[in-house]
Structure formats: C-alpha cells, structure tokens
Write a protein that holds these residues in place. Structure first.
Motif, PDB file in Angstrom:
ATOM      1  N   SER A 146     -38.030  46.644   6.686  1.00  0.00           N
ATOM      2  CA  SER A 146     -38.274  46.884   5.061  1.00  0.00           C
ATOM      3  C   SER A 146     -39.669  45.905   4.628  1.00  0.00           C
ATOM      4  CB  SER A 146     -37.772  46.547   4.245  1.00  0.00           C
ATOM      5  OG  SER A 146     -36.126  46.156   4.396  1.00  0.00           O
ATOM      6  N   SER A 147     -40.504  45.496   5.292  1.00  0.00           N
ATOM      7  CA  SER A 147     -41.489  43.970   4.964  1.00  0.00           C
ATOM      8  C   SER A 147     -42.598  45.235   3.970  1.00  0.00           C
ATOM      9  CB  SER A 147     -42.163  43.716   5.878  1.00  0.00           C
ATOM     10  OG  SER A 147     -42.202  43.847   6.632  1.00  0.00           O
ATOM     11  N   MET A 148     -43.483  44.219   2.588  1.00  0.00           N
ATOM     12  CA  MET A 148     -43.880  45.002   2.034  1.00  0.00           C
ATOM     13  C   MET A 148     -44.642  43.883   1.482  1.00  0.00           C
ATOM     14  SD  MET A 148     -42.904  45.742  -2.212  1.00  0.00           S
ATOM     15  CE  MET A 148     -41.708  46.890  -1.335  1.00  0.00           C
ATOM     16  N   LEU A 149     -46.496  44.135   1.588  1.00  0.00           N
ATOM     17  CA  LEU A 149     -47.421  43.391   0.821  1.00  0.00           C
ATOM     18  C   LEU A 149     -47.637  43.948  -0.092  1.00  0.00           C
ATOM     19  CD1 LEU A 149     -49.792  41.544   2.063  1.00  0.00           C
ATOM     20  CD2 LEU A 149     -51.111  43.657   2.744  1.00  0.00           C
ATOM     21  N   LEU A 150     -48.101  42.645  -1.008  1.00  0.00           N
ATOM     22  CA  LEU A 150     -48.111  43.307  -2.514  1.00  0.00           C
ATOM     23  C   LEU A 150     -49.225  42.125  -2.643  1.00  0.00           C
ATOM     24  CD1 LEU A 150     -45.269  42.846  -4.730  1.00  0.00           C
ATOM     25  CD2 LEU A 150     -45.903  44.582  -4.049  1.00  0.00           C
ATOM     26  N   GLY A 151     -50.531  42.262  -3.720  1.00  0.00           N
ATOM     27  CA  GLY A 151     -51.891  41.935  -2.915  1.00  0.00           C
ATOM     28  C   GLY A 151     -52.671  42.395  -2.704  1.00  0.00           C
ATOM     29  N   ASN A 152     -53.647  41.474  -2.689  1.00  0.00           N
ATOM     30  CA  ASN A 152     -55.020  41.669  -1.642  1.00  0.00           C
ATOM     31  C   ASN A 152     -55.233  41.496  -0.597  1.00  0.00           C
ATOM     32  OD1 ASN A 152     -57.628  41.829  -0.501  1.00  0.00           O
ATOM     33  ND2 ASN A 152     -58.172  40.166  -1.911  1.00  0.00           N
ATOM     34  N   ALA A 153     -55.123  42.459   0.067  1.00  0.00           N
ATOM     35  CA  ALA A 153     -54.280  42.278   2.232  1.00  0.00           C
ATOM     36  C   ALA A 153     -56.153  41.236   2.784  1.00  0.00           C
ATOM     37  CB  ALA A 153     -54.936  43.593   2.404  1.00  0.00           C
ATOM     38  N   GLU A 154     -56.853  40.686   2.275  1.00  0.00           N
ATOM     39  CA  GLU A 154     -57.742  39.224   3.058  1.00  0.00           C
ATOM     40  C   GLU A 154     -58.131  38.599   2.430  1.00  0.00           C
ATOM     41  OE1 GLU A 154     -59.719  40.128   5.279  1.00  0.00           O
ATOM     42  OE2 GLU A 154     -58.323  42.571   5.537  1.00  0.00           O
ATOM     43  N   ALA A 155     -56.386  37.555   1.132  1.00  0.00           N
ATOM     44  CA  ALA A 155     -56.624  37.202   0.646  1.00  0.00           C
ATOM     45  C   ALA A 155     -56.593  36.379   0.694  1.00  0.00           C
ATOM     46  CB  ALA A 155     -55.126  37.080  -0.431  1.00  0.00           C
ATOM     47  N   LYS A 156     -56.685  34.919   0.606  1.00  0.00           N
ATOM     48  CA  LYS A 156     -56.622  33.413   1.800  1.00  0.00           C
ATOM     49  C   LYS A 156     -55.495  32.082   1.455  1.00  0.00           C
ATOM     50  CE  LYS A 156     -60.857  32.615   0.393  1.00  0.00           C
ATOM     51  NZ  LYS A 156     -61.924  30.876  -0.375  1.00  0.00           N
ATOM     52  N   THR A 157     -54.599  32.717   0.613  1.00  0.00           N
ATOM     53  CA  THR A 157     -52.982  32.119   0.712  1.00  0.00           C
ATOM     54  C   THR A 157     -51.621  34.178   0.364  1.00  0.00           C
ATOM     55  OG1 THR A 157     -53.513  30.664  -0.869  1.00  0.00           O
ATOM     56  CG2 THR A 157     -51.231  31.193  -0.772  1.00  0.00           C
ATOM     57  N   CYS A 158     -51.151  33.158   1.650  1.00  0.00           N
ATOM     58  CA  CYS A 158     -49.671  34.322   1.459  1.00  0.00           C
ATOM     59  C   CYS A 158     -48.645  33.189   0.956  1.00  0.00           C
ATOM     60  CB  CYS A 158     -49.579  34.402   3.199  1.00  0.00           C
ATOM     61  SG  CYS A 158     -48.454  36.362   2.717  1.00  0.00           S
ATOM     62  N   TYR A 159     -47.736  34.002   0.410  1.00  0.00           N
ATOM     63  CA  TYR A 159     -46.488  33.623  -0.571  1.00  0.00           C
ATOM     64  C   TYR A 159     -45.195  34.404   0.471  1.00  0.00           C
ATOM     65  CZ  TYR A 159     -48.365  31.263  -4.176  1.00  0.00           C
ATOM     66  OH  TYR A 159     -49.398  30.402  -5.169  1.00  0.00           O
ATOM     67  N   TYR A 160     -44.659  34.310   1.239  1.00  0.00           N
ATOM     68  CA  TYR A 160     -43.765  34.472   2.022  1.00  0.00           C
ATOM     69  C   TYR A 160     -42.285  34.719   1.427  1.00  0.00           C
ATOM     70  CZ  TYR A 160     -47.100  34.908   5.650  1.00  0.00           C
ATOM     71  OH  TYR A 160     -48.322  34.882   6.614  1.00  0.00           O
ATOM     72  N   LEU A 161     -41.866  36.475   0.445  1.00  0.00           N
ATOM     73  CA  LEU A 161     -40.746  36.241  -0.074  1.00  0.00           C
ATOM     74  C   LEU A 161     -39.424  37.086   0.337  1.00  0.00           C
ATOM     75  CD1 LEU A 161     -42.545  36.657  -3.809  1.00  0.00           C
ATOM     76  CD2 LEU A 161     -40.988  34.825  -3.294  1.00  0.00           C
ATOM     77  N   PRO A 162     -38.222  36.558  -0.106  1.00  0.00           N
ATOM     78  CA  PRO A 162     -37.799  37.474   0.860  1.00  0.00           C
ATOM     79  C   PRO A 162     -36.920  38.272   0.140  1.00  0.00           C
ATOM     80  CG  PRO A 162     -36.226  35.406  -0.147  1.00  0.00           C
ATOM     81  CD  PRO A 162     -37.339  35.556  -0.580  1.00  0.00           C
ATOM     82  N   ASN A 163     -37.480  38.947  -1.265  1.00  0.00           N
ATOM     83  CA  ASN A 163     -36.545  40.638  -2.119  1.00  0.00           C
ATOM     84  C   ASN A 163     -38.058  40.987  -2.278  1.00  0.00           C
ATOM     85  OD1 ASN A 163     -34.160  39.655  -1.113  1.00  0.00           O
ATOM     86  ND2 ASN A 163     -34.025  38.026  -2.831  1.00  0.00           N
ATOM     87  N   ALA A 164     -37.806  41.809  -2.655  1.00  0.00           N
ATOM     88  CA  ALA A 164     -39.185  43.265  -3.148  1.00  0.00           C
ATOM     89  C   ALA A 164     -39.153  43.225  -4.868  1.00  0.00           C
ATOM     90  CB  ALA A 164     -39.589  44.201  -2.389  1.00  0.00           C
ATOM     91  N   PRO A 165     -39.191  43.197  -6.108  1.00  0.00           N
ATOM     92  CA  PRO A 165     -39.584  43.808  -7.047  1.00  0.00           C
ATOM     93  C   PRO A 165     -39.469  45.394  -7.002  1.00  0.00           C
ATOM     94  CG  PRO A 165     -42.231  43.324  -6.571  1.00  0.00           C
ATOM     95  CD  PRO A 165     -40.964  43.202  -5.018  1.00  0.00           C
ATOM     96  N   THR A 166     -39.174  45.485  -8.625  1.00  0.00           N
ATOM     97  CA  THR A 166     -39.168  47.144  -8.482  1.00  0.00           C
ATOM     98  C   THR A 166     -40.564  47.648  -9.215  1.00  0.00           C
ATOM     99  OG1 THR A 166     -36.480  47.318  -9.172  1.00  0.00           O
ATOM    100  CG2 THR A 166     -38.023  48.922 -10.127  1.00  0.00           C
ATOM    101  N   LEU A 167     -40.708  48.414  -8.233  1.00  0.00           N
ATOM    102  CA  LEU A 167     -42.691  48.863  -8.374  1.00  0.00           C
ATOM    103  C   LEU A 167     -42.228  50.099  -8.799  1.00  0.00           C
ATOM    104  CD1 LEU A 167     -44.105  47.744  -5.507  1.00  0.00           C
ATOM    105  CD2 LEU A 167     -43.936  46.815  -7.201  1.00  0.00           C
TER     106      LEU A 167
END
Length: 162
Positions: free
Chosen positions: A11-32
C-alpha cells in the motif's frame, strides 16, 4: 517511477500533483472520502475535516515550508498539493519526478532505507534533527509541532528554496 510505486500491491499512495517539485514521504495515509481529488478547491479542508488535528498539523507544516511568502494559511487552503507538492505514503524508494525529497520521520526513512548517519548526509541544525545530502534529499522529524516547531521550519525553508 511514481506509477511503478503506486502499482505495487504494497500500500503506497500518492496525494497531490504527480509532477510536483517537492515530495513529502509519510508513513501513514489519511482517510479519504469517495471521489476526493487534490485538485478540488477544498482538498486540504476536506482532509482536515475528515482526519482531524493530526492532518491539520501535517498540512500546516507542509504549507509553512512550501509557501512562497508568509501567507502559509492561504497557501495551505488554496494551493497545497495542487502544483508543487506531493505526498508519497509508504514508499520504498524515492520518486524520480521531484527535485526535492523530504523524508518525514524515522518510519519513512527506514522504509526507504535512508539513514541520517550515512556520511552522505550533513546535519543542518544544532539539535541534529534535520539532515541533507546536497542532492535534494532531506531527512526531517515527523510533521508535528512538538517535533517540528516553527524554529526548525525556519531553518529548513531556505534550503528548500535553493
């Protein structure tokens, strides 16, 4: 590379623009909520409403680091994740698209097999909480005010704008 990471059954998940200049790597997903998109006008507000204070803190610290001026609140509520930022949750390798990678907390660093004690990483603060390798990869504490206070945000922000 983002597509490859996302297509893994792990379970990996991308939130936000796939072409973004900055990526924040977090361990846990929010409820969507069903149908949520980072493009919607109230994307951040919806995440905060559904996930509470924990995600408000995460998005607020991201906005303080990413906003081009001091109006981080407006940036969080209207621009965050839409252009220049993405969150990659549960990643086991760095995305190839962003110029800057912010590894958030020990759990994310371990999952990515990145260690701040590696000689490639330099300490950016006196408390030994921020590290960088000079190639756009940063290791930071978890995005919580106790671990990542405003003073630390101000120390990291100039490095992200270089």
């Amino acid at each position: 590379m983002v597509e490859q990471i996302m297509s893994k059954p792990v379970s990996s998940m991308l939130l936000g623009n796939a072409e973004a200049k900055t990526c924040y790597y977090l361990p846990n997903a929010p409820t969507l909520p069903l149908g949520w998109s980072y493009r919607q006008a109230d994307a951040a507000a919806t995440l905060i409403a559904l996930n509470g204070n924990h995600w408000r803190k995460i998005l607020t610290i991201m906005a303080k680091l990413s906003a081009p001026d001091d109006d981080w609140k407006n940036y969080r509520d209207t621009q965050l994740l839409k252009r220049d930022e993405q969150i990659l949750i549960g990643a086991s390798r760095l995305s190839s698209t962003p110029e800057r990678h912010i590894i958030v907390g020990a759990v994310s660093a371990a999952k990515l097999n990145i260690n701040s004690t590696n000689t490639l990483f330099n300490r950016l603060d006196e408390q030994d909480r921020l590290h960088a390798n000079g190639l756009g990869v940063f290791i930071s504490p978890y995005l919580d005010y106790r671990q990542f206070p405003n003073s630390l945000i101000e120390q990291l922000k100039p490095y992200l704008n270089q």
